[in-house]
Scaffold this motif. Structure first.
Motif, short mmCIF file in Angstrom:
data_model
loop_
_atom_site.label_atom_id
_atom_site.label_comp_id
_atom_site.label_asym_id
_atom_site.label_seq_id
_atom_site.Cartn_x
_atom_site.Cartn_y
_atom_site.Cartn_z
N LEU A 1 0.82 -1.22 0.00
CA LEU A 1 0.00 0.00 0.00
C LEU A 1 0.86 1.27 0.00
N GLN A 2 2.09 1.14 -0.48
CA GLN A 2 2.98 2.29 -0.57
C GLN A 2 2.29 3.42 -1.33
N GLY A 3 2.35 4.62 -0.79
CA GLY A 3 1.75 5.78 -1.43
C GLY A 3 0.28 5.99 -1.11
N LYS A 4 -0.32 5.10 -0.36
CA LYS A 4 -1.73 5.23 0.02
C LYS A 4 -1.82 5.83 1.42
N SER A 5 -2.88 6.61 1.65
CA SER A 5 -3.12 7.24 2.94
C SER A 5 -4.46 6.78 3.48
N ILE A 6 -4.47 6.42 4.76
CA ILE A 6 -5.67 5.87 5.38
C ILE A 6 -5.97 6.60 6.68
N ALA A 7 -7.23 6.97 6.84
CA ALA A 7 -7.70 7.61 8.07
C ALA A 7 -8.37 6.54 8.95
N ILE A 8 -8.04 6.56 10.22
CA ILE A 8 -8.76 5.75 11.21
C ILE A 8 -9.46 6.75 12.12
N LEU A 9 -10.77 6.78 12.08
CA LEU A 9 -11.55 7.72 12.87
C LEU A 9 -12.02 7.03 14.15
N ALA A 10 -11.64 7.60 15.29
CA ALA A 10 -11.99 6.98 16.57
C ALA A 10 -12.00 8.03 17.68
N THR A 11 -12.64 7.67 18.78
CA THR A 11 -12.60 8.47 19.99
C THR A 11 -12.51 7.51 21.17
N ASN A 12 -12.60 8.03 22.38
CA ASN A 12 -12.48 7.19 23.56
C ASN A 12 -13.49 6.04 23.52
N GLY A 13 -13.03 4.88 23.95
CA GLY A 13 -13.90 3.72 24.00
C GLY A 13 -13.84 2.84 22.78
N PHE A 14 -12.88 3.07 21.87
CA PHE A 14 -12.70 2.16 20.73
C PHE A 14 -12.22 0.82 21.26
N GLU A 15 -12.58 -0.25 20.57
CA GLU A 15 -12.06 -1.58 20.94
C GLU A 15 -10.58 -1.61 20.56
N GLN A 16 -9.73 -1.86 21.55
CA GLN A 16 -8.28 -1.76 21.40
C GLN A 16 -7.75 -2.42 20.12
N SER A 17 -8.03 -3.69 19.95
CA SER A 17 -7.48 -4.42 18.80
C SER A 17 -8.04 -3.93 17.47
N GLU A 18 -9.26 -3.41 17.48
CA GLU A 18 -9.90 -2.98 16.23
C GLU A 18 -9.32 -1.68 15.69
N LEU A 19 -8.58 -0.96 16.51
CA LEU A 19 -7.83 0.20 16.03
C LEU A 19 -6.38 -0.19 15.78
N GLU A 20 -5.76 -0.84 16.78
CA GLU A 20 -4.32 -1.10 16.70
C GLU A 20 -3.94 -2.10 15.61
N VAL A 21 -4.69 -3.16 15.44
CA VAL A 21 -4.32 -4.17 14.43
C VAL A 21 -4.40 -3.59 13.02
N PRO A 22 -5.54 -2.98 12.62
CA PRO A 22 -5.54 -2.37 11.27
C PRO A 22 -4.48 -1.28 11.11
N ARG A 23 -4.31 -0.44 12.11
CA ARG A 23 -3.28 0.61 12.03
C ARG A 23 -1.91 -0.01 11.75
N ASP A 24 -1.55 -1.01 12.52
CA ASP A 24 -0.22 -1.60 12.40
C ASP A 24 -0.07 -2.41 11.12
N LYS A 25 -1.09 -3.17 10.73
CA LYS A 25 -1.00 -3.98 9.51
C LYS A 25 -0.96 -3.09 8.26
N LEU A 26 -1.78 -2.04 8.23
CA LEU A 26 -1.81 -1.17 7.07
C LEU A 26 -0.52 -0.35 6.97
N ARG A 27 0.02 0.08 8.11
CA ARG A 27 1.33 0.75 8.10
C ARG A 27 2.41 -0.22 7.64
N GLY A 28 2.32 -1.46 8.12
CA GLY A 28 3.28 -2.48 7.73
C GLY A 28 3.27 -2.77 6.23
#
Length: 186
Positions: free
Chosen positions: A4-31
């Motif tokens: 996904l080099q060159g692609k930009s992704i927004a993760i929209l969240a606020t307090n109370g997000f399910e931990q893994s549902e933010l962190e796993v996509p963030r880390d995998k998509l960055r990876g």
């Protein structure tokens, strides 16, 4: 996962997000090479919910007031019961999500986050899945709910729960690589 080099992704969240549902996509998509920003209503940090208690804080990269959907190729909406419930009463958040959809970009929601798709009207006529307790809301919004780990429909990616995160992330990457999606009427 696809590059996904060159692609930009927004993760929209606020307090109370399910931990893994933010962190796993963030880390995998960055990876996979994407630039990924955690976007929230306020600067600083937001606190996750980890199964049955408060989880760890996550740094906010950008505030909703400082970004545009034009800056991103896709949006990811983590679930948890608290996070999407707080966001669905924020018109700026709903407008931000809606802009991705109207621009034919990838929109991905997991667990309880399909509430945001209901609130924006995106759910109507679409094939979707969600956490089981959200099923009736999704159906009442006019979606065709499916009991599947991950469902895609013309750039819309939905997933049931954190146990399906690998497949969810793979589908997000696949939809982003396909580019903008011409959406037929629901």
């Amino acid at each position: 996962m696809q590059n996904l080099q060159g692609k930009s992704i927004a993760i929209l969240a606020t307090n109370g997000f399910e931990q893994s549902e933010l962190e796993v996509p963030r880390d995998k998509l960055r990876g996979a090479g994407a630039t990924v920003h955690v976007i929230s209503l306020e600067p600083g940090r937001i606190k996750g919910w980890d199964k049955d208690d408060w989880g760890n804080p996550v740094d906010v990269d950008r505030t909703l007031d400082s970004v545009s959907a034009d800056d991103y190729d896709a949006i990811v909406l983590p679930g948890g019961q608290i996070n999407p419930d707080l966001l669905r009463v924020e018109q700026k958040a709903l407008d931000f999500i809606s802009k991705f959809w109207s621009d034919n970009k990838t929109v991905a929601a997991i667990c309880h986050a399909p509430w945001l798709l209901v609130e924006t009207g995106i759910a109507k006529g679409r094939k979707m899945t969600s956490y089981p307790s959200v099923k009736t809301d999704v159906i009442n919004a006019g979606a065709h709910w499916q009991d599947s780990p991950v469902v895609t429909d013309q750039g819309l990616v939905t997933s049931r729960n954190p146990g399906d995160l690998d497949a969810f992330c793979e589908k997000i990457a696949e939809e982003i690589k396909e580019g903008r999606h011409e959406r037929r009427a629901a």
